[in-house]
Design a protein around this motif. Structure first.
Motif, short mmCIF file in Angstrom:
data_model
loop_
_atom_site.label_atom_id
_atom_site.label_comp_id
_atom_site.label_asym_id
_atom_site.label_seq_id
_atom_site.Cartn_x
_atom_site.Cartn_y
_atom_site.Cartn_z
N CYS A 102 0.85 -1.18 0.00
CA CYS A 102 0.00 0.00 0.00
C CYS A 102 0.89 1.23 0.00
O CYS A 102 2.11 1.15 0.15
CB CYS A 102 -0.95 0.01 1.20
N ILE A 103 0.27 2.38 -0.17
CA ILE A 103 0.94 3.67 -0.07
C ILE A 103 0.42 4.34 1.21
O ILE A 103 -0.79 4.35 1.45
CB ILE A 103 0.65 4.54 -1.30
N ALA A 104 1.32 4.85 2.04
CA ALA A 104 0.90 5.36 3.35
C ALA A 104 1.65 6.64 3.71
O ALA A 104 2.74 6.93 3.18
CB ALA A 104 1.14 4.30 4.42
N MET A 105 1.06 7.40 4.66
CA MET A 105 1.64 8.68 5.06
C MET A 105 1.59 8.85 6.58
O MET A 105 0.59 8.54 7.22
CB MET A 105 0.87 9.84 4.41
N ASN A 106 2.71 9.32 7.13
CA ASN A 106 2.80 9.79 8.50
C ASN A 106 3.62 11.07 8.52
O ASN A 106 4.65 11.16 7.82
CB ASN A 106 3.45 8.75 9.42
N ASP A 107 3.18 12.05 9.32
CA ASP A 107 3.94 13.30 9.47
C ASP A 107 4.26 13.93 8.12
O ASP A 107 5.39 14.43 7.89
CB ASP A 107 5.23 13.07 10.26
N ASP A 108 3.29 13.89 7.21
CA ASP A 108 3.42 14.51 5.88
C ASP A 108 4.50 13.85 5.02
O ASP A 108 4.96 14.44 4.03
CB ASP A 108 3.69 16.01 5.97
N GLU A 109 4.93 12.67 5.38
CA GLU A 109 5.89 11.93 4.58
C GLU A 109 5.24 10.64 4.06
O GLU A 109 4.70 9.86 4.85
CB GLU A 109 7.15 11.60 5.40
N TRP A 110 5.32 10.45 2.76
CA TRP A 110 4.69 9.29 2.11
C TRP A 110 5.74 8.24 1.77
O TRP A 110 6.89 8.56 1.50
CB TRP A 110 3.99 9.72 0.83
N THR A 111 5.30 6.98 1.77
CA THR A 111 6.18 5.91 1.34
C THR A 111 5.33 4.72 0.91
O THR A 111 4.10 4.76 0.95
CB THR A 111 7.16 5.51 2.46
#
Length: 427
Positions: free
Chosen positions: A87-96
């Motif tokens: 999947c594609i995910a984001m935390n603290d405005d950072e995606w990976t």
């Protein structure tokens, strides 16, 4: 590039796998405040969905067990061809990208267009960083970044990635600068030396050695560029190119003064024109060629090796699909707002609210497809419903000898994997 490989499963399943309950989705909806649309692995052993936790973050639930990691946002959940879950995910405005609950080490301002190689070992996506736009392959971004990038392709062997790029800035409404050509294509981060007015859909050979794309030379001329070099022949318009296996010839539709023709390396192959032609496909053995065409305005059909099916449909005909032995061709067709499957020019008598791509048995004799009727899903074989109704249903698959069908479905809230013996199903 040939058509997508048929999904063939092992030839033998033990008796205790003929019906397996995978998960209770009703319990998931009780446990989580939000459960998004589930996805199922190719082998039917796992079902997964993005879910919202008690603290309003998101994670992934697989067969009833949540991932250890949670995120502010998750999207594009899907199983790769090798059944690894991404999947594609984001935390603290950072995606990976996250693989089986393990995020890539690199993070980005944004990630999209998740793509897989044929066996799933190569995973690529478009990424945006502070330096610009590019592609990340298996967690490592290109060394080079660009002003804009809108597509991502990966070769079948996973060695090569490519996409269209903007190579020079253009001020708003600066028509003069735009007309000089500001778009090109990058392969593994290296830009083609030629700039074009526009660059669209690209294709890679299976080994990634060559790349072809639609390009616009000026407002009235388009063609195909191969490894950065445009065909000498130009056209009023072109559609997406594909590569033929072995020869690496490039096949694409082009709009000539006589109408749309299918072209090989810029030259017509079938010596006739159509009102429209596109969605060309090469057979698995590389010896046959099919495409969707409109011989007359408002009538769609399939053309195989230059021979036009006698039947046509007014609403739509989707991309043709060859049987594994390349002897037969099927396509999804629509007329009078009803969907069905046509095989070798003859449509099934049963029609549906919606139907998905047909799947051939290994010997080509049986065609199965997922369909929707009256807000439930059914499994259809050779035009006859053989299993129904389901709350959800995924594309079916044959085992390697064609004796059984894998059915991945949800029934009464229970996700299940069911094995149907083909002889029993067709009685």
């Amino acid at each position: 590039m040939t058509q997508s490989a048929h999904r063939i499963l092992p030839s033998v399943w033990t008796p205790d796998t003929e019906m397996v309950q995978i998960a209770n989705l009703t319990e998931w909806r009780t446990q989580y405040s939000e459960v998004q649309e589930p996805v199922v692995s190719q082998d039917g052993d796992r079902i997964a969905a993005i879910v919202m936790t008690e603290d309003d973050s998101f994670t992934v639930c697989v067969n009833g067990v949540s991932w250890s990691n949670s995120f502010e946002k998750i999207w594009s959940l899907q199983f790769a061809p090798n059944d690894r879950l991404f999947c594609i995910a984001m935390n603290d405005d950072e995606w990976t990208v996250v693989e089986e609950d393990e995020p890539w080490e690199e993070t980005y301002e944004y990630v999209w267009n998740l793509q897989f190689s044929r066996d799933g070992s190569g995973v690529a996506a478009n990424v945006k960083t502070s330096a610009g736009y590019g592609v990340a392959l298996n967690g490592v971004a290109w060394d080079t970044s660009f002003l804009q990038m809108r597509s991502c392709e990966i070769s079948a062997d996973g060695s090569t990635t490519a996409g269209n790029i903007q190579i020079s800035p253009v001020a708003e409404a600066d028509i003069t600068a735009f007309s000089k050509g500001v778009w090109s294509l990058a392969v593994n981060g290296a830009a083609w030396p030629t700039a074009f007015l526009n660059v669209w859909n690209c294709a890679l050979t299976d080994n990634g050695a060559h790349c072809a794309a639609e390009v616009r030379l000026d407002p009235s001329r388009q063609t195909i560029a191969v490894d950065g070099k445009p065909w000498p022949d130009v056209f009023r318009a072109v559609w997406s190119p594909i590569f033929a296996p072995i020869s690496n010839d490039v096949i694409a539709p082009g709009l000539t003064p006589d109408g749309w023709k299918l072209l090989v390396n810029g030259k017509p192959i079938w010596n006739r024109a159509f009102v429209q032609v596109w969605n060309q496909k090469v057979s698995p053995d590389g010896g046959r060629l099919a495409a969707i065409a409109a011989p007359t305005f408002g009538h769609w059909t399939v053309v195989v090796d230059g021979e036009v099916w006698k039947a046509s449909w007014k609403d739509a005909v989707l991309a043709p699909i060859f049987s594994p032995d390349a002897r037969r061709v099927a396509a999804v067709v629509k007329s009078a707002n009803r969907w069905t499957i046509a095989v070798d020019g003859k449509a099934w008598t049963e029609s549906f609210d919606m139907i998905w791509d047909p799947v051939f048995s290994p010997d080509g004799r049986t065609v199965i497809a997922k369909a929707e009727r009256d807000k439930s899903f059914v499994l259809v074989a050779n035009g006859r419903i053989i299993a129904s109704p389901f709350e959800a249903l995924w594309d079916p698959a044959f085992n390697s000898d064609g004796s059984r069908i894998l059915v991945r479905a949800v029934e009464a809230g229970i996700a299940q994997r069911r094995i149907l013996p083909i002889e029993q199903a067709l009685r």
